[in-house]
Structures are given as structure tokens and as C-alpha cells.
Scaffold this active site. Structure first.
Site, short mmCIF file in Angstrom:
data_model
loop_
_atom_site.label_atom_id
_atom_site.label_comp_id
_atom_site.label_asym_id
_atom_site.label_seq_id
_atom_site.Cartn_x
_atom_site.Cartn_y
_atom_site.Cartn_z
N LYS A 228 0.82 -1.22 0.00
CA LYS A 228 0.00 0.00 0.00
C LYS A 228 0.85 1.27 0.00
O LYS A 228 2.02 1.26 0.36
CB LYS A 228 -1.00 -0.05 1.16
CG LYS A 228 -2.12 -1.06 0.84
CD LYS A 228 -3.24 -1.08 1.83
CE LYS A 228 -4.31 -2.09 1.34
NZ LYS A 228 -5.34 -2.34 2.35
N ARG A 263 -3.04 -10.49 4.80
CA ARG A 263 -3.51 -10.51 3.41
C ARG A 263 -2.42 -9.87 2.55
O ARG A 263 -2.21 -8.66 2.62
CB ARG A 263 -4.83 -9.72 3.32
CG ARG A 263 -5.46 -9.71 1.94
CD ARG A 263 -6.73 -8.85 1.96
NE ARG A 263 -7.35 -8.82 0.65
CZ ARG A 263 -6.99 -8.01 -0.33
NH1 ARG A 263 -6.01 -7.14 -0.15
NH2 ARG A 263 -7.61 -8.05 -1.50
N1 HH2 Z 1 -7.34 -4.16 1.04
C1 HH2 Z 1 -7.72 -4.19 -0.26
C2 HH2 Z 1 -8.78 -5.01 -0.67
N2 HH2 Z 1 -9.42 -5.80 0.21
N3 HH2 Z 1 -9.69 -6.61 2.41
C3 HH2 Z 1 -9.33 -6.60 3.71
N4 HH2 Z 1 -9.98 -7.38 4.59
N5 HH2 Z 1 -8.32 -5.79 4.16
C4 HH2 Z 1 -7.64 -4.97 3.33
O1 HH2 Z 1 -6.74 -4.23 3.82
C5 HH2 Z 1 -7.98 -4.96 1.94
C6 HH2 Z 1 -9.04 -5.81 1.51
C7 HH2 Z 1 -7.01 -3.33 -1.25
O2 HH2 Z 1 -5.89 -3.98 -1.76
P1 HH2 Z 1 -5.80 -4.79 -3.14
O3 HH2 Z 1 -6.78 -5.89 -3.19
O4 HH2 Z 1 -4.40 -5.20 -3.32
O5 HH2 Z 1 -6.12 -3.70 -4.26
P2 HH2 Z 1 -7.43 -3.30 -5.06
O6 HH2 Z 1 -8.48 -2.92 -4.08
O7 HH2 Z 1 -7.00 -2.15 -5.94
O8 HH2 Z 1 -7.87 -4.50 -5.87
#
Ligand code: HH2
Length: 283
Positions: A228, A263
Site C-alpha cells: 500500500k 492478506r
Molecule cells: N485491502 C484491499 C482489498 N481488500 N480486504 C481486507 N480485509 N483488508 C484490506 O486491507 C484490503 C481488503 C485493497 O488492496 P488490493 O486488493 O491489493 O487492491 P485493489 O483494491 O486495488 O484490488
């Protein structure tokens, strides 16, 4: 002290077993902030999932909508079309693997559970869809309740808190109570402070430093800090996919303060670092 509490919360992780638990991220999206487009094709997604499982992920978290700052929602039908074929494929190719679905929509969660998912990861903590709480209660599956201030489109526009740790802890306590009152078993509740969701750099750091207060709620704590932007602000690494060292440091710090689920995109690096942290804790 942190370790004793971590062990206590691990007992309540129920179906996910003892920590640290690595949750591998699989974004079946064209626009996720660090891996958008890379696993949009079901074949590429399945291969990515297999790699993460081989590297030690206990869960693969499949998402069909980016929640990065500034993102727009996709249609419910599109979300189902993205995640279900991948989950079906995973269930067929890796029958023992635990799959989580990253969605706040009950219809998507229901289709994913039918296709073989066993965990629901809801970034709205059961606020996004009134049908989600009864669905997860009925399914009897673990559910991740995440804190988010605002919504992805606007959440990073000058977020403000009087006391971020207290506000996030109180929110998660209230949402956990809501889940239990809807019939979710206590052993199936996982809480997540929502790193980067309506938080600036200081807020994220305060939450990580004050994680004990969230661990004290008595539910397993999941941390989603992988790649992030706050890590880039600290390290100067602009390219999200290169923020692995910062992510690993965050995982180890959070583990030391009692988090048990991580995660992450880079499963092997985080698993190895957490194995060392765990061994030191046991020594
Ligand atoms: N962060 C993201 C998405 N889902 N779920 C939980 N429980 N906690 C988190 O911190 C979290 C999440 C965002 O990250 P990412 O999936 O890598 O990116 P994007 O939302 O752009 O797909």
C-alpha cells in the site's frame, strides 16, 4: 503479553487454524492498484492461486472489484462473472484449498460460496448489503469485518479522526456485535482495521502501533497492508509491486502486536519472515 493475547485469538480463528495465516491476494480485475490486469484471465488467475498456495498461503482471497482510492464500483453481474469461474476452477484443481471472496454484495458472496468459497471478506463490515449478515450466518463461514471511513471513491480526501485507534476499535466492536446478533458464531468473526481505507500515513502508523487495543476485542485480527501507498511514503518506493520489504516489515510488526492473518500479494517473503518471528516467539 502480546504473544499471550495472540495465542488466545488464534484459538478463536476456528476453521482457519492457528496463525500466522497467510491470505494470498488474487485480484481478478483490470484496475487493482498493484496487479490490475495481471490475473484478469481465469487461467492466469488459477496459476497465480496455485503459486500462492505452493508458497504457503492458507487462504486465497479472490476479488472482482478494486477498492483502491478513487475507484468506481463494477456492476454486480460483472463482479460475479469475474470471480465465480476462478473459484470454480480453484475448487476443481485444488480441492483442499480455502478460498475467500472479497465482496460486500450478498449475491456475489452467495454465488462464490456455491462455487466453493469458504470465507467472506467484506470491506464494509456487513454495512454494504442488508442481505450479507443473514447469508454468512446461514452459511456458517468465517467473515472478515473491515473498518473503512467513507467509500473508496473519496475516502483518501483528508480523512480525520480524534483518536483513530479508539474509533476503529469501537467500530469493529460494534460490527462484531452486529454480526453475532445476526447469528454469526463468535469463532467465525475476524476483524481488520482497514489499513489505507480512509486513513493517512499517520493514521496507518498509529493503528499498527496501537493494534493491541484491537487484538483485545478477542477476535483474530487480519492486516491488509500489502504494497500500500503508505509504505511508499516511508521507503520512497514508488512502484507498488516493489514494496515487498516494507510489507514484510509491517507483517512482522503486526504479528508482534497480536495480528494472526496477513492478506498479502508476496506470500513467500511474508511467510518466511513470519516463520522466523513465530520461532522467536516460541523460543
Ligand atoms: N485491502 C484491499 C482489498 N481488500 N480486504 C481486507 N480485509 N483488508 C484490506 O486491507 C484490503 C481488503 C485493497 O488492496 P488490493 O486488493 O491489493 O487492491 P485493489 O483494491 O486495488 O484490488
Amino acid at each position: 503479553m502480546g504473544r499471550a493475547r495472540a495465542a488466545g485469538s488464534t484459538e478463536r480463528a476456528g476453521a482457519l487454524g492457528p496463525g500466522p495465516v497467510l491470505v494470498g491476494i488474487l485480484n481478478v480485475t483490470p484496475d487493482s492498484f498493484s496487479d490490475g490486469g495481471a490475473f484478469f484471465d481465469p487461467e492466469a488467475a488459477a496459476a497465480r492461486a496455485a503459486t500462492m498456495l505452493d508458497e504457503g498461503a492458507r487462504v486465497v482471497d479472490v476479488g472482482g472489484e478494486s477498492t483502491r482510492p478513487g475507484s468506481d464500483p463494477v456492476s454486480p453481474d460483472e463482479e460475479v462473472l469475474r470471480v465465480v469461474p476462478v473459484i470454480e476452477r480453484l475448487a476443481a484443481e485444488r480441492p483442499g484449498a480455502m478460498v475467500s471472496v472479497d465482496t460486500y454484495r450478498a449475491a456475489t458472496a452467495e454465488a462464490a460460496l456455491r462455487a466453493g468459497a469458504g470465507v467472506v471478506n467484506d470491506v464494509t463490515a456487513l454495512r454494504g448489503d442488508p442481505r450479507m449478515a443473514p447469508l454468512v450466518a446461514e452459511a456458517g463461514c468465517p467473515v472478515v469485518l473491515m473498518h473503512m471511513k467513507g467509500e473508496p471513491k473519496t475516502m483518501q480526501r483528508e480523512p480525520r479522526y480524534d483518536d483513530v485507534v479508539r474509533e476503529v476499535r469501537d467500530f469493529l466492536a460494534e460490527r462484531a456485535e452486529f454480526a453475532l446478533s445476526a447469528g454469526v458464531r463468535p469463532g467465525n468473526v475476524i476483524v481488520d482495521p482497514g489499513i489505507g481505507f480512509g486513513k493517512n500515513l499517520e493514521h496507518n502508523l498509529e493503528l499498527l502501533r496501537g493494534l493491541d487495543a484491537i487484538v483485545e476485542l478477542g477476535f483474530p485480527v487480519l492486516i491488509g497492508a500489502s504494497r500500500k501507498s503508505f509504505l511508499g511514503k516511508i521507503t520512497g518506493v514508488q512502484e507498488a509491486s516493489e514494496r515487498v520489504f516494507g510489507t514484510v516489515a509491517t507483517s512482522v510488526v503486526a504479528y508482534g502486536r497480536g495480528a494472526t492473518l496477513f492478506r498479502v500479494h508476496d506470500v513467500r517473503a511474508n511467510r518466511e519472515a513470519l516463520a522466523v518471528a513465530e520461532a522467536v516467539g516460541r523460543a
